[in-house]
Design a protein around this motif. Structure first.
Motif, short mmCIF file in Angstrom:
data_model
loop_
_atom_site.label_atom_id
_atom_site.label_comp_id
_atom_site.label_asym_id
_atom_site.label_seq_id
_atom_site.Cartn_x
_atom_site.Cartn_y
_atom_site.Cartn_z
N LEU A 200 -15.33 29.59 4.70
CA LEU A 200 -15.50 30.98 4.28
C LEU A 200 -14.53 31.33 3.15
O LEU A 200 -14.91 31.99 2.18
N ALA A 201 -13.28 30.88 3.25
CA ALA A 201 -12.30 31.15 2.20
C ALA A 201 -12.71 30.47 0.89
O ALA A 201 -12.58 31.06 -0.20
N THR A 202 -13.21 29.25 0.98
CA THR A 202 -13.68 28.55 -0.22
C THR A 202 -14.83 29.30 -0.88
O THR A 202 -14.87 29.45 -2.11
N LEU A 203 -15.75 29.81 -0.06
CA LEU A 203 -16.88 30.58 -0.60
C LEU A 203 -16.40 31.84 -1.30
O LEU A 203 -16.90 32.19 -2.39
N VAL A 204 -15.45 32.55 -0.70
CA VAL A 204 -14.93 33.76 -1.33
C VAL A 204 -14.31 33.42 -2.68
O VAL A 204 -14.51 34.15 -3.68
N GLY A 205 -13.55 32.33 -2.74
CA GLY A 205 -12.97 31.92 -4.01
C GLY A 205 -14.02 31.61 -5.06
O GLY A 205 -13.88 31.97 -6.23
N GLN A 206 -15.12 30.95 -4.67
CA GLN A 206 -16.21 30.65 -5.61
C GLN A 206 -16.89 31.93 -6.09
O GLN A 206 -17.23 32.07 -7.27
N LEU A 207 -17.07 32.87 -5.18
CA LEU A 207 -17.72 34.13 -5.54
C LEU A 207 -16.85 34.95 -6.51
O LEU A 207 -17.36 35.59 -7.42
N LEU A 208 -15.55 34.91 -6.30
CA LEU A 208 -14.65 35.65 -7.21
C LEU A 208 -14.73 35.11 -8.64
O LEU A 208 -14.52 35.87 -9.59
N ARG A 209 -15.06 33.83 -8.77
CA ARG A 209 -15.16 33.22 -10.10
C ARG A 209 -16.58 33.24 -10.65
O ARG A 209 -16.82 32.74 -11.75
N SER A 210 -17.53 33.77 -9.88
CA SER A 210 -18.94 33.75 -10.30
C SER A 210 -19.20 34.77 -11.39
O SER A 210 -18.47 35.76 -11.55
N ARG A 211 -20.27 34.55 -12.15
CA ARG A 211 -20.63 35.44 -13.25
C ARG A 211 -21.04 36.83 -12.74
O ARG A 211 -20.81 37.83 -13.39
N ALA A 212 -21.61 36.85 -11.53
CA ALA A 212 -22.11 38.12 -11.01
C ALA A 212 -20.99 39.12 -10.74
O ALA A 212 -21.24 40.34 -10.75
N LEU A 213 -19.76 38.64 -10.50
CA LEU A 213 -18.67 39.55 -10.14
C LEU A 213 -17.63 39.69 -11.25
O LEU A 213 -16.62 40.37 -11.06
N THR A 214 -17.87 39.09 -12.39
CA THR A 214 -16.84 39.10 -13.44
C THR A 214 -16.62 40.50 -14.01
O THR A 214 -15.53 40.82 -14.48
N GLY A 215 -17.62 41.34 -13.97
CA GLY A 215 -17.47 42.67 -14.56
C GLY A 215 -16.84 43.70 -13.65
O GLY A 215 -16.59 44.83 -14.08
#
Length: 761
Positions: free
Chosen positions: A86-101
């Protein structure tokens, strides 16, 4: 029906309440530690969110599995493996294009990750419906070990910054360029806390080790603060958010999951969901098996998986961490005196109370102390078996191919976990398992299974062994195995052995003549079989496996020495490298089946109360004691010899008492017809030298039991009319026989008195 009604809720509430307190003292620190892992990925300001998510997850999952699960005594909650995914997934999501803005993407990343938790719960429900949980037994031991060690390394790596006080960098290797920033007080506090937790079980028998470590670490931290060294010891855990922060996630992320970046998000969410489902399922089923062995109960794995899937699906809807079964929490409850599922329910309720009432105090916990707690969690996951295997392979100059492949599996899974992420490690582990299974796949390993009684005809000239095997050989089974004995086939062998044990087999010979290889999982299975047979006073012998007396380095063998390449030597090495032979003992390794069966015969004979089916000398028979040869010649005209087939009734319950019998050879059971039922009860087994039906010379009442031959049986019969004739014609002999009958009755009465005394005691 919920578990709390089997047995009734609060039927033993005092014990259950005490056990629940013990469970909370272990569960809360563990859950907080796993929450710190999640919060650390989100950022220091969000550490409290991770802790709250973990605590509420342990409450919700614990409540639902306690009520509806199939293993009533299992305490569930967040686990290291699923927390890391779960922590690894959160880290990947934080770096994803969808959340960069986004200005602060952490809450959205957590909400999206919770969707994966919800999906994982749904997958577990599908696993349960399709009975896919049983596939967990096909995961080879090296893959499990590799995943555990990979998880341990990731946990230890995540602690570098909080344990040293160095600001978080891009990678662990960056610490080498920031050694001058290490805070000695912070590092010392972390290591001291870990050392106290590791030493606590030996120093404090009753107090949970994590609680002792937390209290000791906090005392040390605030002691340093009082002396003016507070900043040097690091900061505390961020304050917990408002409890309303745990809320429904669908409204927060529904637009993102259907937007332009949906493909990228689903590519991250689905593998993580599958990994969480697989790991939680494996953790739970393995824990259920261990708990069954401790509580002597049989759990319902499918029901437990259904309840866990439902719990995780609901937890995911409210941004709570997923849970699974674990032994640390469960052992705390069991050792605390838990007797019913109410103890598990109370553990969840008390955890909820602690979370709500004591939440403000959590912010006073030093991060260095929590790092020390997590350090012990990571060290607890380490399995040293690969290191021992590597050492043995080096010592034997490469060892066997199976052992090398096992070590390769471990290294591949660990590398995938560390270099990529845990979901990748799960996928790699599954792929390695499939490749290993395909490379070694063979037909059923059981070529033939038979009882040793069938070998009696081959023992010409050895009357004693023939008699023994004819009547006790059904307790010795021989299983011929062919092909590879590995993780894909051992379950069938174990299941067959379980059936044999249920049928009365206590001694087992495994014919390894046609076995091509044995991997580590197969070696561990042999250890389990040995333990199962030992519980029924049995014995495991391995045929066609001679003890290797030459150097394992290969010294003393020429290049053309066939012994070096022999199947027996190869199997010996494959069982020696994992340490199995040391646990079994060299006395179980025999060069052929005849010698293996002979060893089992000797062991079985030692466990029997009498030497089975020997033809006793007349002078050793109690009924003929003191008769002498002349007396036997005088008695001979009054008795007749009768032979009974296996299963034939010698006389029936309720029949007239017309004769007395003496068993010369064979075996018979005393069977009573239970009144008003069709059932029969076997109360005794009669062996050679035993007299039965002797009440016929004293009491004219009907027979009180059936006598049934359980083997070809030869008896001498003294009819009632012949007894009366003997009294008239040979009164001295008749008097001697009556005296012996009285002695037999006296021995039986003495035995009955002894039994009564033992029962009363």
């Amino acid at each position: 029906m919920p578990n709390l009604f089997h047995p009734p809720i609060f039927s033993q509430w005092r014990d259950d309440f005490t056990a629940a307190i013990a469970g909370v003292l272990v569960s809360v620190p563990q859950s907080m530690a796993y929450g710190i892992i999640l919060g650390g990925v989100m950022g220091n300001a969000w550490g409290g969110v991770g802790v709250l998510s973990a605590l509420y997850g342990s409450v919700l999952v614990g409540l639902l599995t306690a009520l509806f699960g199939g293993c009533p005594m299992m305490v569930t909650g967040p686990r290291a493996s699923t927390s890391l995914v779960l922590a690894t997934l959160v880290g990947q999501l934080l770096r994803s294009r969808a959340l960069t803005g986004l200005v602060d993407p952490a809450p959205t990343a957590l909400a999206l990750a919770s969707v994966a938790v919800c999906l994982a719960g749904m997958m577990q429900i599908v696993f349960a419906v399709l009975r896919l949980g049983r596939l967990s037994r096909f995961i080879p031991y090296p893959v499990i070990t590799g995943f555990l060690n990979g998880s341990a390394l990731l946990i230890l790596a995540s602690l570098v910054w909080s344990a040293t006080g160095v600001p978080k960098q891009s990678s662990v290797a960056a610490l080498l360029w920031h050694l001058d920033e290490i805070r000695p007080a912070t590092l010392a506090l972390s290591l001291t806390t870990a050392a106290v937790i590791l030493a606590a079980p030996r120093l404090f028998k009753r107090a949970p080790a994590p609680l002792v470590g937390l209290v000791s670490g906090c005392l040390g931290y605030y002691g340093l603060a009082a002396l003016g060294f507070g900043p040097a010891a690091g900061s505390t855990v961020p304050p917990l958010p408002d409890h309303g922060a745990v809320r429904l996630v669908i409204g927060q992320v529904g637009g993102l999951l259907a937007g332009s970046d949906a493909a990228e998000l689903w590519t991250l969410l689905l593998p993580a969901a599958l990994s969480i489902a697989a790991l939680a399922t494996l953790d739970t089923l393995l824990s259920a098996s261990a708990i069954d062995a401790l509580t002597l109960r049989r759990s319902n794995g499918t029901r437990e998986l259904l309840a866990l899937g439902l719990a995780n699906a609901v937890a995911g809807l409210f941004t709570m961490m997923p849970g699974s079964g674990g032994m640390a929490r469960t052992m705390a409850v069991l050792k605390g005196g838990g007797r019913t599922a109410a103890a598990v329910l109370l553990t969840a309720l008390l955890t909820l109370a602690v979370t709500i009432v004591l939440a403000p105090l959590i912010s006073y916990l030093p991060q260095a102390v929590m790092a020390g707690l997590l350090l012990t969690v990571g060290l607890g996951l380490v399995d040293a078996w690969p290191l021992d295997l590597a050492r043995r392979l080096i010592r034997t100059r490469g060892g066997q191919a199976a052992a090398r492949f096992d070590l390769f599996e471990v290294l591949v899974v660990v590398a995938a976990a560390v270099l990529i992420n845990l979901p990748a490690a799960v996928a790699v582990g599954a792929l390695v398992s499939l490749l290993s299974f395909a490379s070694r796949m063979a037909r059923t390993p059981i070529r033939r299974c038979y009882r040793a009684s069938g070998l009696a005809a081959r023992l010409s000239g050895d009357t004693e062994r023939q008699v023994f095997l004819r009547h006790h050989g059904h307790r010795i089974a021989v299983i011929e195995i062919e092909g590879a004995l590995f993780f894909g086939t051992v379950s069938e062998v174990e299941a067959r052995v379980d059936e044999l044990i249920a049928e009365g087999v206590s001694h087992l010979v495994l014919d390894l003549k046609r076995v091509s290889s044995i991997d580590t999982t197969g070696a561990r299975a042999l250890e389990r079989l040995n333990a199962k047979l030992a519980r029924v006073d049995g014995f495991l012998a391995l045929g066609y496996l001679e003890q290797e007396r030459r150097s394992r380095r290969g010294d003393g063998f020429g290049d053309d020495d066939r012994r070096r390449q022999s199947n027996s030597r190869r199997l010996w090495l494959e069982l020696d490298l994992p340490g199995t032979l040391a646990k079994l003992g060299s006395d179980r390794l025999l060069p052929d089946i005849d010698q293996a069966v002979a060893v089992c015969e000797r062991h079985l004979a030692q466990t029997l109360a009498t030497q089975a089916d020997e033809v006793p000398a007349a002078g050793t028979m109690p009924i003929l004691h003191g008769i002498g040869r002349d007396g036997l010649r005088q008695l001979r005209p009054y008795v007749t010899r009768h032979v009974f087939r296996t299963g034939e009734t010698i006389f029936h319950q309720g029949a007239a008492p017309d004769s007395v019998y003496l068993i010369a050879l064979g075996r018979a059971d005393v069977v009573i017809d239970l009144p008003r039922t069709d059932r029969k009860l076997r109360v005794q087994t009669l062996v050679p030298g035993t007299v039965f039906g002797e009440m016929a010379v004293i009491d004219p009442k009907p027979r009180s039991a059936n006598i049934v031959a359980t083997a070809p049986t030869r008896c001498w019969r003294l009819a009632a009319e012949d007894w009366h004739r003997l009294q008239v014609e040979q009164p001295d002999l008749a008097f001697r026989l009556i005296g012996n009958v009285a002695m037999i009755f006296a021995e039986r009465l003495r035995a009955a008195n002894t039994l009564l005394v033992e029962l009363e005691a």
